[in-house]
Design a protein around this motif. Structure first.
Motif, PDB file in Angstrom:
ATOM      1  N   ASN A 161      48.551  10.594  15.614  1.00  8.22           N
ATOM      2  CA  ASN A 161      49.139   9.599  14.806  1.00  8.22           C
ATOM      3  C   ASN A 161      49.892   9.964  13.513  1.00  8.22           C
ATOM      4  O   ASN A 161      49.742  11.092  13.226  1.00  8.22           O
ATOM      5  CB  ASN A 161      48.216   8.393  14.370  1.00  8.22           C
ATOM      6  CG  ASN A 161      47.059   8.841  13.443  1.00  8.22           C
ATOM      7  OD1 ASN A 161      47.362   9.523  12.529  1.00  8.22           O
ATOM      8  ND2 ASN A 161      45.767   8.544  13.992  1.00  8.22           N
TER       9      ASN A 161
ATOM     10  N   ALA B  14      46.471   1.900   7.784  1.00  8.76           N
ATOM     11  CA  ALA B  14      46.141   2.094   9.177  1.00  8.76           C
ATOM     12  C   ALA B  14      47.397   2.165  10.146  1.00  8.76           C
ATOM     13  O   ALA B  14      48.626   1.885   9.520  1.00  8.76           O
ATOM     14  CB  ALA B  14      45.173   1.218   9.571  1.00  8.76           C
ATOM     15  N   MET B  15      47.380   2.633  11.288  1.00  8.16           N
ATOM     16  CA  MET B  15      48.847   2.661  12.121  1.00  8.16           C
ATOM     17  C   MET B  15      48.806   0.985  12.574  1.00  8.16           C
ATOM     18  O   MET B  15      47.785   0.276  12.855  1.00  8.16           O
ATOM     19  CB  MET B  15      48.466   3.388  13.384  1.00  8.16           C
ATOM     20  CG  MET B  15      48.127   4.809  13.210  1.00  8.16           C
ATOM     21  SD  MET B  15      49.692   5.626  12.185  1.00  8.16           S
ATOM     22  CE  MET B  15      50.834   5.434  13.542  1.00  8.16           C
TER      23      MET B  15
ATOM     24  N   SER C 281      49.518   9.039  10.505  1.00  7.25           N
ATOM     25  CA  SER C 281      49.038   8.978   9.023  1.00  7.25           C
ATOM     26  C   SER C 281      48.813   9.973   8.190  1.00  7.25           C
ATOM     27  O   SER C 281      48.905   9.715   6.945  1.00  7.25           O
ATOM     28  CB  SER C 281      47.487   8.142   9.469  1.00  7.25           C
ATOM     29  OG  SER C 281      46.626   9.049   9.996  1.00  7.25           O
TER      30      SER C 281
ATOM     31  N   GLU D 122      46.737   7.483  21.154  1.00  3.86           N
ATOM     32  CA  GLU D 122      46.201   7.169  19.821  1.00  3.86           C
ATOM     33  C   GLU D 122      45.779   8.025  19.022  1.00  3.86           C
ATOM     34  O   GLU D 122      45.588   8.114  17.828  1.00  3.86           O
ATOM     35  CB  GLU D 122      45.164   6.139  20.144  1.00  3.86           C
ATOM     36  CG  GLU D 122      45.442   4.708  20.791  1.00  3.86           C
ATOM     37  CD  GLU D 122      45.938   3.690  19.672  1.00  3.86           C
ATOM     38  OE1 GLU D 122      45.601   4.072  18.498  1.00  3.86           O
ATOM     39  OE2 GLU D 122      46.227   2.720  20.162  1.00  3.86           O
ATOM     40  N   LYS D 123      45.221   9.368  19.792  1.00  3.16           N
ATOM     41  CA  LYS D 123      44.637  10.591  19.044  1.00  3.16           C
ATOM     42  C   LYS D 123      45.653  11.277  18.076  1.00  3.16           C
ATOM     43  O   LYS D 123      45.373  11.805  17.228  1.00  3.16           O
ATOM     44  CB  LYS D 123      44.197  11.593  20.095  1.00  3.16           C
ATOM     45  CG  LYS D 123      42.998  11.261  20.630  1.00  3.16           C
ATOM     46  CD  LYS D 123      42.528  12.454  21.672  1.00  3.16           C
ATOM     47  CE  LYS D 123      41.275  11.921  22.429  1.00  3.16           C
ATOM     48  NZ  LYS D 123      41.702  12.157  23.819  1.00  3.16           N
TER      49      LYS D 123
HETATM   50  C1  LIG Z   1      44.621   9.118  13.113  1.00  2.00           C
HETATM   51  O1  LIG Z   1      44.272  10.005  14.071  1.00  2.00           O
HETATM   52  C2  LIG Z   1      43.089  10.833  13.521  1.00  2.00           C
HETATM   53  C3  LIG Z   1      42.574  12.043  14.560  1.00  2.00           C
HETATM   54  O2  LIG Z   1      43.520  12.799  14.765  1.00  2.00           O
HETATM   55  C4  LIG Z   1      41.866   9.719  13.304  1.00  2.00           C
HETATM   56  O3  LIG Z   1      40.847  10.747  12.741  1.00  2.00           O
HETATM   57  C5  LIG Z   1      42.325   8.854  12.323  1.00  2.00           C
HETATM   58  O4  LIG Z   1      41.447   7.686  12.148  1.00  2.00           O
HETATM   59  C6  LIG Z   1      43.687   8.024  12.887  1.00  2.00           C
HETATM   60  N1  LIG Z   1      44.149   7.075  11.800  1.00  2.00           N
HETATM   61  C7  LIG Z   1      44.783   6.042  12.347  1.00  2.00           C
HETATM   62  C8  LIG Z   1      45.261   5.361  11.247  1.00  2.00           C
HETATM   63  O5  LIG Z   1      44.495   5.604  13.382  1.00  2.00           O
END
Ligand SMILES: *[C@@H]1O[C@H](CO)[C@@H](O)[C@H](O)[C@H]1NC(C)=O
Ligand SMILES: *[C@@H]1O[C@H](CO)[C@@H](O)[C@H](O)[C@H]1NC(C)=O
Ligand SMILES: *[C@@H]1O[C@H](CO)[C@@H](O)[C@H](O)[C@H]1NC(C)=O
Ligand SMILES: *[C@@H]1O[C@H](CO)[C@@H](O)[C@H](O)[C@H]1NC(C)=O
Ligand SMILES: *[C@@H]1O[C@H](CO)[C@@H](O)[C@H](O)[C@H]1NC(C)=O
Ligand SMILES: *[C@@H]1O[C@H](CO)[C@@H](O)[C@H](O)[C@H]1NC(C)=O
Ligand SMILES: *[C@@H]1O[C@H](CO)[C@@H](O)[C@H](O)[C@H]1NC(C)=O
Ligand SMILES: *[C@@H]1O[C@H](CO)[C@@H](O)[C@H](O)[C@H]1NC(C)=O
Ligand SMILES: *[C@@H]1O[C@H](CO)[C@@H](O)[C@H](O)[C@H]1NC(C)=O
Ligand SMILES: *[C@@H]1O[C@H](CO)[C@@H](O)[C@H](O)[C@H]1NC(C)=O
Length: 753
Positions: free
Chosen positions: A197, A104-105, A199, A194-195
């Motif tokens: 990231n 995760a982030m 990942s 947060e939208k």
């Molecule tokens: C990263 O962003 C996506 C949506 O763009 C989301 O679905 C995913 O859960 C996010 N991942 C983390 C690790 O926050």
């Protein structure tokens, strides 16, 4: 006598300036390899004191070879430039990374800066908000994170449509973006959206980065996206340029307080902050000089002739001058050595002589007129000093020095001239027996509206003690006494500066036809009580007591909510402690004068009680203290009243309105109080304190439910056109008959010395 005063004033100024403004010799000049120029400094006595933390630094010598920090913050200073008015601090690079082991982030852990207790501003032309990453949107916003009226938020997005499209040195949205920031910030925080990231791109771009930094210090590398080189190469931080400034005044305002004015070097000048009038000022060496304008003799001449580029077109012709240079063709040549050539020219000898003679004449004329001007200026200054001394200014000045924090100002003549537009007739709000009153605004008190009174001095004794009296009056602080802001002594007739009271005088309230008959009894009692309180306060405040000496309805001012304010101590005298000094002239206004005082020439606190009795009568009867139309014994309201009381005709002379409004029992008691105040012998009169207490009691008595009328009604009624009341404040100018009479009386009664 004059010379020591001048020297004293001068040395006080210099001493204050020298101690308040200069760093001690033992101050740390360097921390690590960062130079610390004054006004910045470490420790008290080493930095300029501005009331905020702007110039206060700290140095941690246990870290490496020393780290310089802005006091109170974890903010490290990279360098300081006094000529530019700027410093560089280190701004942290914020990173937000994908964590392979948790899948995760990581949590966002961003820096925020709040510099609102200093006078630093983030320079918006030199700094940029920069974001590096592959799916990264970051914002910079106000430190408290909300979006209110004075808040801001801006940001930019970096994407990687293909890793191969990343390009060194290009920060335009691909792997890197930059945006300008609003001007004038003194704090910020950073936040990643947060939208978006990393990942999904973690196997070649694990982190997003965001930093507010000097644009020049950032050069985009493709490896910043694909590795952690951005952090590593910059040790996690980049420089950020801040503009600093001194205090929150403009140059013009700051110059007025010599002991706090920071531009102390000769050949220095003051520059207003570019952020606007409330953001302070900077000092700069004048053109042709360089160095530190904040230090005495800090600015020194630049030797242009030895600069990097020779300033004259003809070699060997440059002569350095203070603040500049000249390029002079050598002897026996003429021409333009600045940007041309010098050529031999003997035939122009005649011209030279002519020019020499005429320039000699010109210089002579200039010198003579300069000398004349200097002489005139000195003469004027001498006159001012002489007035200042005559009016007891020296004593006042000494006293003020020893009593710090006295809210009393010695105004200069220029200041008051500015305030009243050179005593323009249009600013006159009152004229009377002992002076003219002007309305004005004083820049030093933030544009406060004031009433400036030009006094008419009565005797030499008064003139001498003027300063002393001012000092005492300035300490009087009572809600029913007009506040004295200060005075000006350097003019022929001293001037007093009072707070401006907008709603005219009690005289106008009672005798102005518009409001007449409608003043509720409760309001009359309130004004009478407030006046009595003010006089009682004056009588008891100091020893010897302060005697007003000219209590009358036109000396009782009314403010916005019709609170009484006693004014005009023009005639007031501090009762002398020793009998030999008793005031030996009579002054005051006819109709109000204490008969005992006229007989004995002794002004006592009971004289004020008598005059107050007349004021009380005016409130009860709505008649003037002196009306010339009446028969001999009825001219004076006091005698008319006493006659009526003796003949049991009290009701006849009471104002019709209050008779309707209030029971006769209460009115009789007020009349009785007035009668006591008007006793022929001062000893039999009650003290002002007693009068105030009695009025308080009667006021409560009269607030009987059936006797009371709403005084708000009148306020609303009068509030309709206040401008008519504005125009005349302290003395009457309208009822000329009354005034001229009182003026003659004033002169006639004064006994010879
Ligand atoms: C990263 O962003 C996506 C949506 O763009 C989301 O679905 C995913 O859960 C996010 N991942 C983390 C690790 O926050
Ligand atoms: C100075 O730096 C050292 C080492 O980083 C640290 O332990 C110490 O607390 C610092 N002192 C101050 C006063 O900040
Ligand atoms: C990943 O997260 C774990 C647990 O929060 C932490 O211990 C670790 O240091 C993180 N790894 C990196 C590379 O940040
Ligand atoms: C920002 O810095 C530039 C360059 O030093 C300067 O010219 C400018 O005046 C500064 N901006 C303000 C508002 O002071
Ligand atoms: C910034 O600091 C000032 C003074 O310490 C404080 O009053 C203010 O609330 C702070 N603002 C934020 C957003 O923390
Ligand atoms: C950009 O510069 C770095 C060195 O700073 C170098 O390693 C890299 O290959 C360069 N990338 C491109 C696309 O030129
Ligand atoms: C990154 O991982 C994805 C699968 O998760 C893979 O398809 C892709 O080739 C990888 N890219 C690189 C540059 O390693
Ligand atoms: C002038 O500056 C000094 C020193 O900062 C300060 O104590 C004083 O109150 C200032 N005077 C005025 C009139 O502002
Ligand atoms: C100070 O003066 C120099 C030239 O004399 C000028 O270039 C510079 O911009 C000035 N600095 C400020 C802050 O005005
Ligand atoms: C040379 O300097 C003079 C003034 O010193 C100026 O008027 C003139 O325009 C200059 N000439 C050139 C070619 O720069």
């Amino acid at each position: 006598m004059l010379l020591p005063l001048a020297i004293l004033a001068l040395s006080v100024r210099l001493a204050a300036a020298a101690t308040a403004m200069q760093p001690r010799e033992t101050c740390l000049q360097q921390c690590g390899d960062v130079q610390i120029p004054y006004p910045f400094g470490i420790g008290s006595g080493c930095h300029l004191e501005t009331g905020d933390w702007t110039f206060v630094l700290s140095c941690n010598r246990s870290e490496d070879d020393g780290r310089l920090r802005v006091y109170n913050y974890q903010i490290e200073v990279a360098d300081i430039s006094v000529p530019l008015g700027q410093l560089r601090i280190y701004s942290a690079i914020n990173a937000w990374c994908y964590n392979g082991s948790t899948g995760a982030m990581d949590d966002q852990n961003n820096w925020w800066y709040n510099m609102s207790i200093t006078n630093f501003r983030i320079n918006d032309t030199l700094n940029r908000f920069t974001v590096v990453g592959c799916n990264s949107l970051a914002y910079i916003l106000s430190p408290d994170g909300t979006l209110g009226a004075d808040q801001y938020m801006t940001g930019c997005m970096a994407t990687c449509p293909g890793v191969d499209r990343l390009k060194n040195g290009s920060c335009a949205g691909v792997g890197c973006c930059q945006t300008a920031i609003p001007g004038g910030l003194n704090g910020y925080q950073v936040s990643f959206e947060e939208k978006f990231n990393t990942s999904g791109t973690a196997n070649f771009s694990r982190c997003s980065y965001a930093v507010l930094a000097e644009a020049k210090a950032f050069d985009f590398r493709t490896t910043y996206v694909t590795t952690d080189e951005f952090m590593a190469a910059n040790a996690g931080q980049l420089p950020l340029v801040l503009d600093f400034a001194i205090g929150h005044k403009t140059c013009e305002e700051a110059k007025r307080n010599v002991s706090a004015y920071a531009c102390v070097s000769g050949n220095s000048e003051c520059v207003d902050s570019k952020y606007g009038p409330r953001h302070g000022y900077l000092c700069n060496c004048s053109s042709g000089y360089e160095g530190n304008p904040y230090l005495h003799d800090g600015c020194h001449d630049i030797n242009e002739c030895e600069g990097k580029q020779y300033p004259c077109s003809v070699p060997g012709t440059c002569v350095n001058t203070p603040g500049g240079f000249t390029c002079t063709c050598p002897d026996k040549t003429t021409g333009n050595a600045y940007n041309g050539t010098c050529e031999d020219n003997k035939s122009q000898l005649g011209w030279k002589i002519a020019i020499g003679i005429s320039s000699g004449v010109v210089i002579l004329i200039i010198t003579a007129s300069c000398a004349y001007m200097i002489h005139q200026k000195r003469r004027l200054a001498k006159i001012k000093r002489e007035h200042f001394r005559q009016h007891g200014g020296l004593l006042l000045f000494e006293e003020m020095k020893s009593r710090q924090g006295l809210a009393f100002t010695l105004f200069t003549q220029e200041e008051l001239e500015d305030a009243t537009n050179r005593f323009d007739e249009r600013n006159v709000i009152g004229k009377g027996g002992n002076g003219t009153v002007y309305k004005g605004t004083i820049a030093r008190h933030n544009g406060a509206v004031v009433a400036i009174k030009r006094c008419r001095l009565a005797t030499e004794r008064q003139a001498k003690e003027f300063g002393k009296e001012m000092l005492i009056l300035s300490q009087i602080n009572h809600r029913n006494i007009v506040k004295l802001y200060g005075c000006c002594l350097e003019v022929e007739v001293p001037m007093l500066v009072y707070k401006y009271i907008p709603n005219g005088t009690l005289y106008m309230l009672i005798h102005d036809g518009r409001a007449r008959m409608r003043i509720p009894f409760a309001m009359r009692m309130r004004i009478a009580h407030q006046t009595a309180e003010a006089l009682a306060y004056l009588h008891s405040w100091a020893s010897p007591p302060i005697i007003h000496g000219d209590v009358k309805t036109s000396n009782i001012l009314l403010d916005e909510d019709y609170t009484a304010k006693v004014s005009d101590f023009g005639a007031s005298a501090l009762a002398p402690a020793d009998a030999a000094q008793f005031v030996t002239f009579v002054q005051g206004t006819c109709g109000y004068l204490d008969p005992e005082y006229m007989r004995t020439c002794r002004l006592t606190d009971k004289s004020d009680v008598y005059s107050f009795g007349v004021v009380l009568l005016e409130l009860l009867t709505c008649r003037k203290a002196l009306s010339l139309e009446e028969l001999e014994e009825e001219k004076y309201l006091s005698s008319k009243f006493l006659l009526a009381v003796a003949e049991n005709r009290l009701e006849e002379i009471l104002d019709a309105q209050i008779k309707n409004e209030q029971s006769i029992e209460v009115l009789e008691q007020v009349a009785e109080l007035a009668k006591q105040c008007l006793e022929m012998s001062g000893e039999k009169r009650p003290s002002m304190r007693k009068v105030a207490e009695e009025l308080d009691r009667l006021m409560k008595l009269s607030l009987h439910p059936w006797g009371q009328q709403n005084s708000e009604e009148l306020l609303a009624l009068l509030g309709g056109s206040p401008s008519a009341v504005d125009s005349d404040q302290i003395e009457l100018s309208t009822s000329t008959r009354n005034i001229s009479f009182s003026d003659t009386a004033y002169i006639g009664i004064r006994s010879p010395r």
